[in-house]
Write an enzyme that holds these catalytic residues in place. Structure first.
Site, PDB file in Angstrom:
ATOM      1  N   ASP A   1       0.832  -1.209   0.000  1.00  0.00           N
ATOM      2  CA  ASP A   1       0.000   0.000   0.000  1.00  0.00           C
ATOM      3  C   ASP A   1       0.871   1.266   0.000  1.00  0.00           C
ATOM      4  O   ASP A   1       1.992   1.261   0.505  1.00  0.00           O
ATOM      5  CB  ASP A   1      -0.904  -0.021   1.256  1.00  0.00           C
ATOM      6  CG  ASP A   1      -2.070   0.942   1.130  1.00  0.00           C
ATOM      7  OD1 ASP A   1      -2.307   1.456   0.024  1.00  0.00           O
ATOM      8  OD2 ASP A   1      -2.742   1.176   2.154  1.00  0.00           O
TER       9      ASP A   1
ATOM     10  N   ASN B   1     -10.905  -2.412  -4.955  1.00  0.00           N
ATOM     11  CA  ASN B   1     -10.171  -1.454  -5.797  1.00  0.00           C
ATOM     12  C   ASN B   1     -10.888  -1.202  -7.131  1.00  0.00           C
ATOM     13  O   ASN B   1     -10.627  -0.217  -7.817  1.00  0.00           O
ATOM     14  CB  ASN B   1      -8.733  -1.924  -6.065  1.00  0.00           C
ATOM     15  CG  ASN B   1      -7.833  -1.837  -4.853  1.00  0.00           C
ATOM     16  OD1 ASN B   1      -6.887  -2.614  -4.708  1.00  0.00           O
ATOM     17  ND2 ASN B   1      -8.091  -0.892  -3.960  1.00  0.00           N
TER      18      ASN B   1
HETATM   19  C1  IPE Z   1      -5.259  -2.587   0.037  1.00  0.00           C
HETATM   20  O1  IPE Z   1      -4.962  -1.250  -0.183  1.00  0.00           O
HETATM   21  C2  IPE Z   1      -5.317  -3.323  -1.256  1.00  0.00           C
HETATM   22  C3  IPE Z   1      -4.034  -3.551  -1.899  1.00  0.00           C
HETATM   23  C4  IPE Z   1      -2.871  -3.235  -1.426  1.00  0.00           C
HETATM   24  C5  IPE Z   1      -4.093  -4.220  -3.173  1.00  0.00           C
HETATM   25  P1  IPE Z   1      -6.121  -0.151  -0.325  1.00  0.00           P
HETATM   26  O2  IPE Z   1      -5.437   1.137  -0.572  1.00  0.00           O
HETATM   27  O3  IPE Z   1      -7.140  -0.578  -1.322  1.00  0.00           O
HETATM   28  O4  IPE Z   1      -6.782  -0.186   1.116  1.00  0.00           O
HETATM   29  P2  IPE Z   1      -7.737   0.858   1.854  1.00  0.00           P
HETATM   30  O5  IPE Z   1      -8.790   1.277   0.873  1.00  0.00           O
HETATM   31  O6  IPE Z   1      -6.897   2.032   2.268  1.00  0.00           O
HETATM   32  O7  IPE Z   1      -8.258   0.109   3.033  1.00  0.00           O
HETATM   33  C1  IPE Z   2      -1.493   0.428  -3.418  1.00  0.00           C
HETATM   34  O1  IPE Z   2      -1.355   1.788  -3.434  1.00  0.00           O
HETATM   35  C2  IPE Z   2      -1.842  -0.129  -4.765  1.00  0.00           C
HETATM   36  C3  IPE Z   2      -3.228  -0.607  -4.863  1.00  0.00           C
HETATM   37  C4  IPE Z   2      -4.100  -0.635  -3.909  1.00  0.00           C
HETATM   38  C5  IPE Z   2      -3.656  -1.095  -6.172  1.00  0.00           C
HETATM   39  P1  IPE Z   2      -2.579   2.789  -3.370  1.00  0.00           P
HETATM   40  O2  IPE Z   2      -3.014   3.096  -4.763  1.00  0.00           O
HETATM   41  O3  IPE Z   2      -3.645   2.273  -2.494  1.00  0.00           O
HETATM   42  O4  IPE Z   2      -1.886   4.054  -2.724  1.00  0.00           O
HETATM   43  P2  IPE Z   2      -2.498   5.066  -1.655  1.00  0.00           P
HETATM   44  O5  IPE Z   2      -3.058   4.254  -0.515  1.00  0.00           O
HETATM   45  O6  IPE Z   2      -3.562   5.837  -2.376  1.00  0.00           O
HETATM   46  O7  IPE Z   2      -1.354   5.897  -1.234  1.00  0.00           O
HETATM   47 MG    MG Z   3      -4.042   2.503  -0.512  1.00  0.00          MG
END
Ligand code: IPE
Ligand code: IPE
Ligand code: MG
Length: 267
Positions: A22, A70
């Site tokens: 993340d 997502n």
């Molecule tokens: C968790 O990250 C999913 C992945 C790393 C693929 P998110 O960014 O989707 O999680 P939330 O929405 O902050 O809980």
């Molecule tokens: C993790 O990074 C990748 C996925 C969840 C696909 P994020 O896209 O969630 O990054 P933040 O949480 O917005 O920083």
């Molecule tokens: Mg995230």
């Protein structure tokens, strides 16, 4: 500095490590870049950590790449992430296969585009005989969906008389999860300073050690992985039992318990 070899020696048995990758978006923002650029940097971190996991002899590395939830992101970002997965395998499958990595991709497949289904089949078939390390990628994966999927397939077995309800055990349930056949993660790492599982392996995480770091995923490197592994090495996993040292000192407990029972009985 501890070498990769020393890290592997330190931990017996080596853990199945799962990572909730993340922080790509926040990393990009901190660098004045766009979110897609953050995801690209995230792929570089994936390449680094897969190599590091092999060097440390980890048996299984699971990466949470894209969650069911997502899909609720803007369509442009979702498409970008799908394309990125295709590109990652176009560019890296040959090398991953040569390194002896066995790739499994888990998640909901019902609504995936045909091209992605074909890619998943191709990647899994091309690496199925490899045994250096299992790389399990959770893509379009969510635990709630997985648990419902398991319940439905168990119900189908029951209705076809392949299974009797009284024979359903923990093992039956595990055998119907998308992770069937693989052990549960021992260590779950989440980057970017968030303290939640976000629908990741809710069943499988029952006794996992959890490790959280503030580092954004694109900055996660070998050093950060070693920090997590060293921390894991200090954890005592009791699985509901009491520790070995305590068992050898239980004379005092027995004395107390016998007096306690005596008092209760004479009351
Ligand atoms: C968790 O990250 C999913 C992945 C790393 C693929 P998110 O960014 O989707 O999680 P939330 O929405 O902050 O809980
Ligand atoms: C993790 O990074 C990748 C996925 C969840 C696909 P994020 O896209 O969630 O990054 P933040 O949480 O917005 O920083
Ligand atoms: Mg995230």
């Amino acid at each position: 500095m501890t070498s990769p070899h020393e890290i592997s020696e330190m931990i017996e048995p080596l853990p199945h490590v799962a990572i909730i990758m993340d922080g790509n978006g926040r990393w990009a923002k901190s660098q004045g870049l766009s979110r897609p650029e953050g995801h690209l940097a995230g792929v570089d971190a994936i390449k680094r950590i897969v190599k590091a996991a092999v060097t440390r002899n980890l048996p299984i590395l699971t990466l949470f790449a894209f969650s069911s939830e997502n899909r609720l992101r803007p369509k442009t970002e979702v498409n970008f992430l799908f394309n990125l997965m295709h590109r990652y395998f176009d560019e890296n499958l040959k090398e991953l296969a040569e390194e002896g990595i066995n790739i499994k991709i888990i998640g909901e497949t019902d609504e995936l585009p045909n091209a992605t289904l074909k890619l998943i089949d191709h990647v899994q078939n091309a690496t199925r005989d490899n045994d250096k390390m299992i790389l399990q990628i959770a893509f379009n994966y969510g635990s709630h969906e997985e648990i419902v999927y398991a319940a439905k397939s168990i119900a189908a077995d029951v209705s076809e008389n392949k299974l009797s309800p009284s024979d359903i055990t923990k093992e039956t349930f595990e055998a119907h999860l998308r992770t069937a056949g693989l052990p549960n993660p021992d260590l779950i790492i989440r980057t970017s300073g968030e303290y939640r599982l976000s629908n990741f392996m809710l069943w499988q995480a029952a006794y996992a050690e959890l490790y959280f770091t503030d580092v954004y995923w694109p900055d996660f490197n070998e050093r950060e992985l070693d920090l997590a592994l060293k921390e894991y090495a200090t954890r005592e996993r009791r699985f509901g039992r009491i520790s070995e040292d305590t068992i050898s000192e239980d004379k005092q407990d027995k004395g107390f318990i016998s007096k306690f029972s005596l008092k209760k009985a004479t009351k």
